[in-house]
Design an enzyme around this catalytic site. Structure first.
Site, PDB file in Angstrom:
ATOM      1  N   LYS A 185       3.116  -6.519   7.898  1.00 38.80           N
ATOM      2  CA  LYS A 185       3.373  -7.105   6.425  1.00 38.80           C
ATOM      3  C   LYS A 185       4.791  -7.398   6.294  1.00 38.80           C
ATOM      4  CE  LYS A 185       3.879  -7.645   2.536  1.00 38.80           C
ATOM      5  NZ  LYS A 185       4.929  -8.310   1.955  1.00 38.80           N
ATOM      6  N   GLU A 260      11.631   4.452   4.727  1.00 41.52           N
ATOM      7  CA  GLU A 260      12.876   4.450   4.914  1.00 41.52           C
ATOM      8  C   GLU A 260      13.317   3.733   3.633  1.00 41.52           C
ATOM      9  OE1 GLU A 260      16.028   2.804   5.540  1.00 41.52           O
ATOM     10  OE2 GLU A 260      15.701   2.013   7.127  1.00 41.52           O
TER      11      GLU A 260
HETATM   12  N1  LIG Z   1      16.060   0.078   1.938  1.00 44.19           N
HETATM   13  C1  LIG Z   1      16.119  -1.284   2.612  1.00 44.19           C
HETATM   14  O1  LIG Z   1      16.181  -1.648   3.546  1.00 44.19           O
HETATM   15  C2  LIG Z   1      15.642  -2.213   1.273  1.00 44.19           C
HETATM   16  C3  LIG Z   1      15.996  -1.858   0.141  1.00 44.19           C
HETATM   17  N2  LIG Z   1      15.604  -2.986  -0.599  1.00 44.19           N
HETATM   18  C4  LIG Z   1      15.792  -2.445  -2.535  1.00 44.19           C
HETATM   19  O2  LIG Z   1      14.806  -3.053  -2.977  1.00 44.19           O
HETATM   20  C5  LIG Z   1      15.560  -4.008  -4.012  1.00 44.19           C
HETATM   21  C6  LIG Z   1      14.124  -5.007  -4.398  1.00 44.19           C
HETATM   22  O3  LIG Z   1      13.748  -5.703  -3.193  1.00 44.19           O
HETATM   23  P1  LIG Z   1      12.266  -6.051  -3.004  1.00 44.19           P
HETATM   24  O4  LIG Z   1      12.297  -7.126  -2.106  1.00 44.19           O
HETATM   25  O5  LIG Z   1      11.537  -6.153  -4.184  1.00 44.19           O
HETATM   26  O6  LIG Z   1      11.690  -4.604  -2.132  1.00 44.19           O
HETATM   27  P2  LIG Z   1      10.372  -4.045  -1.936  1.00 44.19           P
HETATM   28  O7  LIG Z   1      10.656  -2.695  -1.560  1.00 44.19           O
HETATM   29  O8  LIG Z   1       9.362  -4.398  -3.100  1.00 44.19           O
HETATM   30  O9  LIG Z   1       9.753  -4.894  -0.836  1.00 44.19           O
HETATM   31  C7  LIG Z   1       9.800  -4.516   0.692  1.00 44.19           C
HETATM   32  C8  LIG Z   1       8.373  -4.561   1.128  1.00 44.19           C
HETATM   33  O10 LIG Z   1       7.425  -3.938   0.379  1.00 44.19           O
HETATM   34  C9  LIG Z   1       6.309  -5.044   0.079  1.00 44.19           C
HETATM   35  N3  LIG Z   1       5.691  -4.372  -1.174  1.00 44.19           N
HETATM   36  C10 LIG Z   1       6.004  -4.705  -2.386  1.00 44.19           C
HETATM   37  N4  LIG Z   1       5.397  -3.833  -3.330  1.00 44.19           N
HETATM   38  C11 LIG Z   1       4.342  -3.392  -2.694  1.00 44.19           C
HETATM   39  C12 LIG Z   1       3.278  -2.502  -2.958  1.00 44.19           C
HETATM   40  N5  LIG Z   1       3.064  -2.318  -4.376  1.00 44.19           N
HETATM   41  N6  LIG Z   1       2.485  -1.953  -2.079  1.00 44.19           N
HETATM   42  C13 LIG Z   1       2.871  -2.351  -0.691  1.00 44.19           C
HETATM   43  N7  LIG Z   1       3.854  -3.203  -0.409  1.00 44.19           N
HETATM   44  C14 LIG Z   1       4.599  -3.656  -1.113  1.00 44.19           C
HETATM   45  C15 LIG Z   1       7.028  -6.359  -0.104  1.00 44.19           C
HETATM   46  O11 LIG Z   1       6.256  -7.458  -0.007  1.00 44.19           O
HETATM   47  C16 LIG Z   1       8.050  -6.068   1.096  1.00 44.19           C
HETATM   48  O12 LIG Z   1       7.238  -6.479   2.351  1.00 44.19           O
HETATM   49  C17 LIG Z   1      16.507  -4.351  -3.419  1.00 44.19           C
HETATM   50  O13 LIG Z   1      17.464  -4.934  -4.451  1.00 44.19           O
HETATM   51  C18 LIG Z   1      17.068  -3.223  -2.788  1.00 44.19           C
HETATM   52  O14 LIG Z   1      17.746  -2.324  -3.605  1.00 44.19           O
HETATM   53  C19 LIG Z   1      14.988  -4.069  -0.657  1.00 44.19           C
HETATM   54  C20 LIG Z   1      14.816  -4.544   0.612  1.00 44.19           C
HETATM   55  C21 LIG Z   1      15.029  -3.464   1.789  1.00 44.19           C
HETATM   56  N1  BAL Z   2      20.973  -1.879  10.563  1.00 45.43           N
HETATM   57  C1  BAL Z   2      20.310  -1.187   9.357  1.00 45.43           C
HETATM   58  C2  BAL Z   2      18.909  -1.878   8.863  1.00 45.43           C
HETATM   59  C3  BAL Z   2      18.581  -1.399   7.630  1.00 45.43           C
HETATM   60  O1  BAL Z   2      19.086  -2.041   6.641  1.00 45.43           O
HETATM   61  O2  BAL Z   2      17.617  -0.494   7.543  1.00 45.43           O
END
Ligand SMILES: NC(=O)C1=CN([C@@H]2O[C@H](COP(=O)(O)OP(=O)(O)OC[C@H]3O[C@@H](n4cnc5c(N)ncnc54)[C@H](O)[C@@H]3O)[C@@H](O)[C@H]2O)C=CC1
Ligand code: BAL
Ligand code: NA
Length: 525
Positions: A185, A260
């Site tokens: 997903k 992660e």
């Molecule tokens: N550690 C990382 O690599 C990431 C961190 N982030 C952080 O998250 C903040 C918000 O970004 P978002 O896109 O809203 O991240 P998010 O954590 O909400 O989204 C990541 C994934 O989780 C899914 N998701 C969202 N709610 C869910 C639920 N209740 N159950 C299962 N899956 C769910 C989303 O559709 C997406 O595929 C960013 O500003 C950043 O701080 C965002 C993306 C990557």
């Molecule tokens: N190259 C690190 C990818 C990540 O944000 O998890």
């Protein structure tokens, strides 16, 4: 450079399928803010179909077609996927750049990494058979024991938008190598290349149901996947808040998860460094992919002796970063992924100002770009450790800075965070680097560099950055089955039972008591 975005459906059981509720989500190009296509929006109904397809894939021919086939069989598919990805590299890179806003060159590196990761897990799949039935030495010679590694089953893989195809690959490749069947997903903010992965899987004839790809919203598609009783494990990369929701859902079924999550990683720069090289790594550590990296080293901790000169060079350095449409030649910084992230980043900067910090450089939309979700590379000084900008993940091109005068003070500042994903130390004194890298509380420690990452080495965080490891041989999709055998059947004496269970107990304890910290060092700095 015009490129057509393919119109795709969900990928379930080896076929393209319209979502049951027929909903779609617009694709927005973050550089132009225009709608350039749409992706299907799966809901719980589609999750149900995908889970059934995945279970059938595992059970087909009593597992002999996939889960218990030899690793070499699965490796053949992984290599075929890698070859097709490489064949389509330039198109996939453009699609990635348009969808998530990263510069085209960076998107092209990602596609190379994707192919490399499938290749690496093909090698591991081939090696798996030879490692089976590894024997364990027991303290009682009447017993013998070995370990079988078996696929965990049907796994749900929920991924973010910063490296859309690469983060999907980090989970898909090891899951398939292990013999699991998977449901991916991807993030609703950037799913285009993951649907192209579906097209690649069809082309190489991956057995139906082994990989299903459901694009859709988190609460509509991700949540039903995380809570599904027939999904055996969830591997998630994304925000800490969503990770906590997934863990809560999985806990109801005692389902394993690997998480992660976010970070607020430090980079500690000592006063013996080559200032230009250290400034370049500092900039790379926080502005690469626009700071939208979970491990971005977004807190600079700089020795007070060189702070003024270092910041001066850093500001000059970032003035040369070309900010433009990601497809433009020489682009080094594109837009952030979405309007929501753009607003969030600008709000973090304005909160920092209102709390008394100083914006040394950047802090706004670049003047030459009137449209698109562009934010200048930003450096914030006069920061206190209670400020939001010091404590919370921005996930944008924003570096905050504090100075130190002693190694102890630097470590105290570096470890002053709930997170524990990455950390970097820069110094010519390698003994100091070694000492500091051990004391930094993070899953990945870079020495004299920041952000290089290799699929051969384990990746993941400590503290609120999550747990479990991806990549490397710690690929997390194999369960362990211990077999214990007695050569001849005899009456059980209480003594022998007691002593063998205590030796097993010890084994298990050792396994869970460790946490890993990976160190990556740049040799020539
Ligand atoms: N550690 C990382 O690599 C990431 C961190 N982030 C952080 O998250 C903040 C918000 O970004 P978002 O896109 O809203 O991240 P998010 O954590 O909400 O989204 C990541 C994934 O989780 C899914 N998701 C969202 N709610 C869910 C639920 N209740 N159950 C299962 N899956 C769910 C989303 O559709 C997406 O595929 C960013 O500003 C950043 O701080 C965002 C993306 C990557
Ligand atoms: N190259 C690190 C990818 C990540 O944000 O998890
Ligand atoms: Na997008």
């Amino acid at each position: 450079m015009a490129i057509q975005i393919p119109t795709r459906l969900l990928f379930i059981d080896g076929e393209w399928r319209e979502p049951v509720l027929k909903k779609r989500i617009p694709i927005i190009n973050p550089a132009s803010e225009e709608i350039i296509g749409s992706v299907p929006a799966a809901t719980a109904e589609d999750v149900e179909l995908a889970v059934e397809a995945a279970r059938r894939a595992l059970a087909r021919n009593k597992g002999r077609d996939w889960a218990s086939a030899s690793g070499a069989v699965r490796a053949k598919y992984l290599r075929a996927i890698a070859a097709k990805i490489t064949e389509r590299k330039s198109e996939l890179a453009k699609l990635e750049a348009i969808d998530c806003g990263k510069p085209l060159d960076e998107a092209a590196w990602d596609v190379d990494d994707v192919a490399g990761c499938f290749e690496y897990y093909a090698d591991l799949a081939e090696g798996l058979d030879a490692q089976q039935k590894a024997s364990i030495s027991l303290p009682m010679e009447q017993f013998k024991s070995h370990v079988l590694k078996e696929p965990i089953g049907v796994v749900g893989l929920i991924t973010p938008w910063n490296y859309p195809l690469l983060m999907a690959t980090w989970k898909v490749a090891p899951a398939l190598a292990a013999g699991c069947a998977a449901i991916l997903k991807p993030s609703e903010l950037a799913s285009v290349t993951c649907l192209e992965l579906a097209a690649v899987c069809r082309e190489v004839g991956l057995p139906p149901g082994v990989l299903n790809i459901l694009t859709g919203l988190g609460h509509e598609a991700g949540a039903p996947l995380a809570s599904h009783p027939h999904v055996d494990k969830i591997a998630f990369t994304g925000s800490t808040i969503t990770g906590s929701k997934i863990m809560t859902a999985a806990a109801q079924l005692v389902k394993p998860v690997s998480l992660e999550l976010g970070g607020k990683s430090p980079i500690v720069v000592f006063d013996d460094v080559d200032i230009d090289k250290a400034a370049e790594w500092t900039a790379f550590g926080v502005f690469w992919t626009n700071g939208q990296i979970c491990s971005a080293t977004s807190r600079l901790i700089i020795h007070e002796n060189i702070a003024a000169e270092f910041l001066d060079r850093l500001v000059k350095w970032i003035k040369n970063i070309k900010i433009s449409d990601p497809l433009e030649e020489g682009c080094r910084l594109g837009p952030v992924v979405s309007g929501g992230q753009y607003e969030k980043i600008l709000k973090c900067i304005s909160t920092a100002k209102s709390e008394g910090a100083t914006v040394l450089s950047g802090g706004a939309r670049p003047e030459h770009l009137k449209k698109g979700f562009f934010v200048e590379p930003t450096i914030i000084t006069d920061v206190t450790t209670s400020m939001q900008i010091w404590r919370e993940e921005v996930f944008g091109p924003v570096l905050c800075v504090k100075t130190f005068s002693s190694e102890d003070e630097a470590l105290e500042l570096a470890n002053d965070t709930h997170y524990g994903l990455g950390a970097a130390v820069i110094s010519k004194d390698l003994e100091r680097c070694e000492r500091v890298s051990k004391a930094l509380q993070a899953g990945i420690v870079w020495i004299n560099c920041s952000q290089p990452c290799f699929c051969q080495a384990p990746w993941g965080g400590n503290k609120r950055s999550g747990f479990g490891r991806e990549l490397g041989k710690w690929y997390g999709f194999l369960g362990i089955v211990t077999s214990i055998q007695r050569d001849v059947i005899v009456a059980v004496s209480l003594l022998s039972v007691a002593s063998f269970s205590s030796s097993l107990g010890l084994l298990i304890e050792i396994d869970i008591a460790f946490t890993w910290s990976l160190v990556i060092q740049e040799i020539d700095l």
